[in-house]
Write an enzyme that holds these catalytic residues in place. Structure first.
Site, PDB file in Angstrom:
ATOM      1  N   CYS A  93       0.833  -1.208   0.000  1.00  0.00           N
ATOM      2  CA  CYS A  93       0.000   0.000   0.000  1.00  0.00           C
ATOM      3  C   CYS A  93       0.866   1.256   0.000  1.00  0.00           C
ATOM      4  O   CYS A  93       1.741   1.420   0.853  1.00  0.00           O
ATOM      5  CB  CYS A  93      -0.902   0.001   1.223  1.00  0.00           C
ATOM      6  SG  CYS A  93      -1.987   1.423   1.231  1.00  0.00           S
ATOM      7  N   LYS A 132       1.688  -9.558  -0.132  1.00  0.00           N
ATOM      8  CA  LYS A 132       1.460  -8.734  -1.323  1.00  0.00           C
ATOM      9  C   LYS A 132       2.420  -7.555  -1.286  1.00  0.00           C
ATOM     10  O   LYS A 132       2.469  -6.823  -0.289  1.00  0.00           O
ATOM     11  CB  LYS A 132       0.005  -8.261  -1.357  1.00  0.00           C
ATOM     12  CG  LYS A 132      -0.343  -7.431  -2.592  1.00  0.00           C
ATOM     13  CD  LYS A 132      -1.854  -7.360  -2.766  1.00  0.00           C
ATOM     14  CE  LYS A 132      -2.282  -6.498  -3.927  1.00  0.00           C
ATOM     15  NZ  LYS A 132      -2.093  -5.063  -3.708  1.00  0.00           N
TER      16      LYS A 132
HETATM   17  C1  LIG Z   1      -9.108   2.096  -4.116  1.00  0.00           C
HETATM   18  C2  LIG Z   1      -7.961   1.136  -3.940  1.00  0.00           C
HETATM   19  C3  LIG Z   1      -7.743   0.560  -2.696  1.00  0.00           C
HETATM   20  C4  LIG Z   1      -6.688  -0.342  -2.525  1.00  0.00           C
HETATM   21  N1  LIG Z   1      -6.536  -0.957  -1.304  1.00  0.00           N
HETATM   22  C5  LIG Z   1      -5.591  -1.920  -1.153  1.00  0.00           C
HETATM   23  C6  LIG Z   1      -5.509  -2.678   0.054  1.00  0.00           C
HETATM   24  O1  LIG Z   1      -6.306  -2.521   0.997  1.00  0.00           O
HETATM   25  N2  LIG Z   1      -4.530  -3.608   0.134  1.00  0.00           N
HETATM   26  C7  LIG Z   1      -3.642  -3.840  -0.895  1.00  0.00           C
HETATM   27  O2  LIG Z   1      -2.767  -4.696  -0.769  1.00  0.00           O
HETATM   28  N3  LIG Z   1      -3.716  -3.151  -2.037  1.00  0.00           N
HETATM   29  C8  LIG Z   1      -4.684  -2.213  -2.203  1.00  0.00           C
HETATM   30  N4  LIG Z   1      -4.798  -1.580  -3.391  1.00  0.00           N
HETATM   31  C9  LIG Z   1      -3.926  -1.971  -4.520  1.00  0.00           C
HETATM   32  C10 LIG Z   1      -4.601  -3.049  -5.375  1.00  0.00           C
HETATM   33  O3  LIG Z   1      -4.771  -4.246  -4.648  1.00  0.00           O
HETATM   34  C11 LIG Z   1      -3.759  -3.355  -6.630  1.00  0.00           C
HETATM   35  O4  LIG Z   1      -2.504  -3.839  -6.223  1.00  0.00           O
HETATM   36  C12 LIG Z   1      -3.563  -2.143  -7.523  1.00  0.00           C
HETATM   37  O5  LIG Z   1      -4.778  -1.425  -7.705  1.00  0.00           O
HETATM   38  C13 LIG Z   1      -3.015  -2.549  -8.909  1.00  0.00           C
HETATM   39  O6  LIG Z   1      -3.890  -3.428  -9.551  1.00  0.00           O
HETATM   40  P1  LIG Z   1      -4.914  -2.926 -10.715  1.00  0.00           P
HETATM   41  O7  LIG Z   1      -4.081  -2.220 -11.748  1.00  0.00           O
HETATM   42  O8  LIG Z   1      -5.545  -4.173 -11.229  1.00  0.00           O
HETATM   43  O9  LIG Z   1      -5.882  -1.979 -10.063  1.00  0.00           O
HETATM   44  C14 LIG Z   1      -5.815  -0.651  -3.598  1.00  0.00           C
HETATM   45  C15 LIG Z   1      -6.046  -0.052  -4.833  1.00  0.00           C
HETATM   46  C16 LIG Z   1      -7.090   0.824  -5.022  1.00  0.00           C
HETATM   47  C17 LIG Z   1      -7.323   1.432  -6.391  1.00  0.00           C
END
Ligand SMILES: Cc1cc2nc3c(=O)[nH]c(=O)nc-3n(C[C@H](O)[C@H](O)[C@H](O)COP(=O)(O)O)c2cc1C
Length: 321
Positions: A93, A132
């Protein structure tokens, strides 16, 4: 896992109603929103909702965030007692609120602490522990591979890698070379994540990285059917037809009702606005749709809006490809 396409944890998005919906559309797993490892905060309304995974089909993976090994271990144990079947540790994060406490992706700068946390959590619970991460803190210090080795030695059972560094936040494109290197050099299953927005991209990322699975975040917002599209393409090489307007109408109605009952009327109406905004991106524009929906204050008004909106459309049409 029933499929190699997983829903990414997203705070404020992947609550129990949304996870349930994505699982129904073929997500092999749907990781919970992160919960703080500080159990003194677990009585807050936000944490109580995040900790709630009652009735969900397994595997139920709960993500914890924090920086103190003992607190992380205790939080993991408490979640297992509460029904978690997998504990996922958040070291990805980028949020300031999380990084300032040296948690989330900030931990990637301190490999010794990473090892201490992972070992403490793995020792504390009998269920699988997963991790992660991002590829590193910044492009000059991409240490995903070293973190992966630490994870392997600590007994972590699967590793999700988002193909960006902390410094990259969400800018630019995710890169998959680092993920491919981690796959090649490590024995634990790797899950590739970042910018997977379609079935073709899902297949391309699997092929490029050799990852065991892919994880989808933002592209699933307002489009939970993306999992069935990717799964179908991986299995058959063919595109699945987009859902019909009628199908989307009934899934939205059900989703919004579930949000109302999960969060209660006041919060449910507000959270429903966010999801409705995402759905409307994929639907034909009718009047000032999103603006009108955002002004509705009552659950019944939101449900009426949805009914009238879909009545005004031809339910047999399919969403645009
Ligand atoms: C609104 C939002 C909240 C997120 N919250 C978390 C979270 O609680 N824990 C986490 O490991 N990653 C979190 N992420 C990251 C996502 O799990 C992911 O790694 C990131 O969005 C990239 O993937 P994508 O391109 O498919 O969105 C968050 C992303 C977004 C957009």
């Amino acid at each position: 896992m029933t499929s190699p396409t997983l829903l990414a944890p997203m705070a404020g998005v992947t609550d129990r109603p949304y996870r349930t919906l994505c699982r129904r559309y073929g997500a092999g797993m749907a990781v919970s929103e992160m919960v703080t490892s500080d159990q003194s905060l677990w009585n807050s309304r936000k944490s109580l909702h995040r900790l709630d995974h009652s009735g969900e089909t397994g595997p139920r993976s709960i993500q914890i965030a924090g920086s103190d090994p003992q607190m992380m271990a205790a939080a993991a144990q408490a979640n297992v007692e509460n029904g978690a079947q997998i504990i996922d540790i958040n070291m990805g994060c980028p949020a300031k609120k999380v990084c300032n406490k040296a948690a989330g992706s900030a931990l990637l700068r301190n490999e010794k602490q990473v090892a201490e946390i992972l070992e403490a959590v793995v020792r504390a619970v009998s269920v699988p522990v997963t991790l992660k991460i991002r590829t590193g803190w910044c492009p000059d210090t991409r240490n995903a591979l070293r973190i992966a080795h630490i994870a392997e030695q600590s007994g972590i059972q699967a590793l999700t890698v988002h193909g960006r560094t902390r410094a990259c936040r969400y800018n630019g494109d995710a890169e998959y070379d680092t993920i491919a290197e981690v796959v090649q050099q490590c024995r634990i299953p790797v899950i590739a994540n970042g910018d997977i927005t379609s079935a073709e991209k899902g297949l391309a990322v699997l092929q490029h990285t050799g990852a065991a699975a892919i994880m989808i975040g933002r592209a699933a917002q307002g489009a939970p059917w993306i999992f069935s599209e990717i799964n179908h393409f991986l299995e058959t090489g063919e595109q699945l037809a987009k859902p019909t307007i009628a199908e989307v109408g009934s899934l939205i109605d059900e989703h919004i009702r579930n949000l109302h009952s999960f969060y209660g009327d006041f919060l449910g109406v507000r959270i429903a606005r966010k999801h409705m905004g995402w759905y409307l991106q994929y639907l034909p524009q009718v009047g000032a749709g999103k603006k009108v929906f955002n002004q509705l204050e009552q659950t019944s008004d939101q449900l009426n809006f949805i009914r009238l909106y879909f009545q005004s459309l031809d339910g047999n049409l399919r969403l645009a490809a």
